[in-house]
Motif scaffolding. Structure first.
Motif, PDB file in Angstrom:
ATOM      1  N   PHE A  57       0.848  -1.198   0.000  1.00 42.28           N
ATOM      2  CA  PHE A  57       0.000   0.000   0.000  1.00 42.28           C
ATOM      3  C   PHE A  57       0.882   1.246   0.000  1.00 42.28           C
ATOM      4  O   PHE A  57       2.104   1.155  -0.071  1.00 42.28           O
ATOM      5  CB  PHE A  57      -1.031  -0.007   1.140  1.00 42.28           C
ATOM      6  CG  PHE A  57      -0.478  -0.080   2.534  1.00 42.28           C
ATOM      7  CD1 PHE A  57      -0.052  -1.285   3.072  1.00 42.28           C
ATOM      8  CD2 PHE A  57      -0.406   1.056   3.327  1.00 42.28           C
ATOM      9  CE1 PHE A  57       0.448  -1.360   4.366  1.00 42.28           C
ATOM     10  CE2 PHE A  57       0.079   0.995   4.626  1.00 42.28           C
ATOM     11  CZ  PHE A  57       0.515  -0.216   5.148  1.00 42.28           C
ATOM     12  N   HIS A  58       0.204   2.401   0.000  1.00 46.46           N
ATOM     13  CA  HIS A  58       0.901   3.684  -0.118  1.00 46.46           C
ATOM     14  C   HIS A  58       0.775   4.480   1.189  1.00 46.46           C
ATOM     15  O   HIS A  58      -0.237   4.369   1.886  1.00 46.46           O
ATOM     16  CB  HIS A  58       0.265   4.545  -1.223  1.00 46.46           C
ATOM     17  CG  HIS A  58       0.301   3.915  -2.584  1.00 46.46           C
ATOM     18  ND1 HIS A  58       1.308   4.164  -3.487  1.00 46.46           N
ATOM     19  CD2 HIS A  58      -0.554   3.058  -3.197  1.00 46.46           C
ATOM     20  CE1 HIS A  58       1.076   3.494  -4.597  1.00 46.46           C
ATOM     21  NE2 HIS A  58      -0.052   2.810  -4.450  1.00 46.46           N
ATOM     22  N   VAL A  59       1.773   5.318   1.452  1.00 45.10           N
ATOM     23  CA  VAL A  59       1.633   6.312   2.523  1.00 45.10           C
ATOM     24  C   VAL A  59       2.078   7.676   1.991  1.00 45.10           C
ATOM     25  O   VAL A  59       2.924   7.753   1.087  1.00 45.10           O
ATOM     26  CB  VAL A  59       2.459   5.962   3.791  1.00 45.10           C
ATOM     27  CG1 VAL A  59       1.953   4.672   4.436  1.00 45.10           C
ATOM     28  CG2 VAL A  59       3.947   5.860   3.481  1.00 45.10           C
ATOM     29  N   VAL A  60       1.490   8.723   2.552  1.00 45.62           N
ATOM     30  CA  VAL A  60       1.912  10.104   2.255  1.00 45.62           C
ATOM     31  C   VAL A  60       2.325  10.728   3.579  1.00 45.62           C
ATOM     32  O   VAL A  60       1.511  10.804   4.512  1.00 45.62           O
ATOM     33  CB  VAL A  60       0.760  10.927   1.632  1.00 45.62           C
ATOM     34  CG1 VAL A  60       1.242  12.342   1.295  1.00 45.62           C
ATOM     35  CG2 VAL A  60       0.202  10.254   0.384  1.00 45.62           C
ATOM     36  N   GLU A  61       3.573  11.145   3.671  1.00 47.78           N
ATOM     37  CA  GLU A  61       4.092  11.674   4.947  1.00 47.78           C
ATOM     38  C   GLU A  61       4.992  12.867   4.665  1.00 47.78           C
ATOM     39  O   GLU A  61       5.773  12.864   3.714  1.00 47.78           O
ATOM     40  CB  GLU A  61       4.847  10.569   5.692  1.00 47.78           C
ATOM     41  CG  GLU A  61       5.574  10.985   6.973  1.00 47.78           C
ATOM     42  CD  GLU A  61       4.671  11.585   8.038  1.00 47.78           C
ATOM     43  OE1 GLU A  61       3.731  10.899   8.495  1.00 47.78           O
ATOM     44  OE2 GLU A  61       4.899  12.748   8.413  1.00 47.78           O
TER      45      GLU A  61
END
Ligand code: SAH
Length: 260
Positions: A57-61
């Motif tokens: 999956f993806h994360v935005v940080e």
């Protein structure tokens, strides 16, 4: 790795209550193959349990220190890390059927919700931790104190449900406010379609700019007396008495003037 010092400017309150974390994961109900993105993974309170359900999956940080930690902890095949501001992130770049989750930074929650609303056609559902007070405004009905611009503009795009409350003690450091988990499902119904989102936003902002005043006053620059008659809306009403559909009707009524 050394201990991460929570940063106030990034709205960092890390979840540490395992029962709450488990309840959030149950609410999300992640399924293998989901196209999921987490906003603000932080130290991984939700990220780690999500890896048990999803191969990738993806994360935005935004926080560089946290990004470095994530890169050390998760192989790129498991987690795609998008380093940057969720407010500027192009969620459409992740494709369709998107599931978005996160314990959001509360200091940017309203602009972030408006940004996410633009991607509604790409989204299956969203599950967020937010300030309880914000969730109450998002889900408020007409004729209540909490009903306002946020309610109308988000209810136009999403069906929303407050799932459960979360106390400050579930976080480290604890925030000053209560929190709640909200589920947001994009509305597919065609019954209520604004010809222009900008026009709808303009009508709604104008109507709620002075909550105590009548529509005759707040919408003076937008609706003439004849328009109120045509729309069958009493000009003595106030914004908080108007349904989302009422606002859409007004926006669509004046749209031809904007186009010409
Ligand atoms: N999900 C974690 C952290 C929540 S705190 C937990 O539940 O414990 C909020 C997180 O959002 C932090 O990791 C913070 O660095 C990140 N964040 C703050 N502003 C952001 C922004 N504009 N874009 C992306 N992430 C942001």
């Amino acid at each position: 790795m050394s201990k991460h010092i929570p940063r106030k400017r990034f709205g960092q309150h890390f979840l540490c209550d395992h029962d709450i974390i488990a309840a959030i994961i149950r609410a999300i109900h992640p399924q293998a193959g989901d196209n999921l993105v987490e906003i603000g993974p932080g130290l991984g309170a939700l990220t780690q349990p999500l890896t048990a359900h999803l191969a990738h999956f993806h994360v935005v940080e935004l926080d560089r220190d946290i990004i470095t930690r994530l890169q050390r902890t998760y192989p790129a095949t498991q987690l795609t890390i998008h380093a940057g501001d969720a407010l500027a992130f192009d969620f459409a770049s992740l494709g369709t059927n998107l599931r978005i989750v996160g314990n959001l930074p509360y200091n940017i929650s309203t602009p972030l919700l408006f940004h996410l609303a633009e991607f509604a056609p790409y989204i299956i559902d969203m599950h967020f931790m937010l300030q309880k007070e914000v969730v109450e405004r998002m889900t408020a009905s007409p004729n209540t104190h909490d009903y306002g611009r946020l309610s109308v503009m988000l209810q136009y795009r999403f069906d929303m449900e407050s799932l459960f409350d979360v106390p400050p003690s579930a976080f480290d450091p604890p925030p000053k406010v209560d929190s709640a988990i909200v589920r947001m499902l994009p509305r597919r119904a065609e019954d209520m379609q604004a010809a222009s989102l900008d026009t709808l936003a303009h009508v709604v902002s104008s109507a709620f700019a002075q909550r105590r005043k009548t529509l005759r006053n707040t919408l003076a620059g937008i609706l003439k007396p004849d328009d109120f008659i045509h729309l069958d809306i009493d000009p003595q009403r106030r914004a908080e008495t108007m349904s989302v559909a009422d606002f859409v009707r007004i926006a669509n009524h004046i749209q031809p003037r904007k186009n010409s």
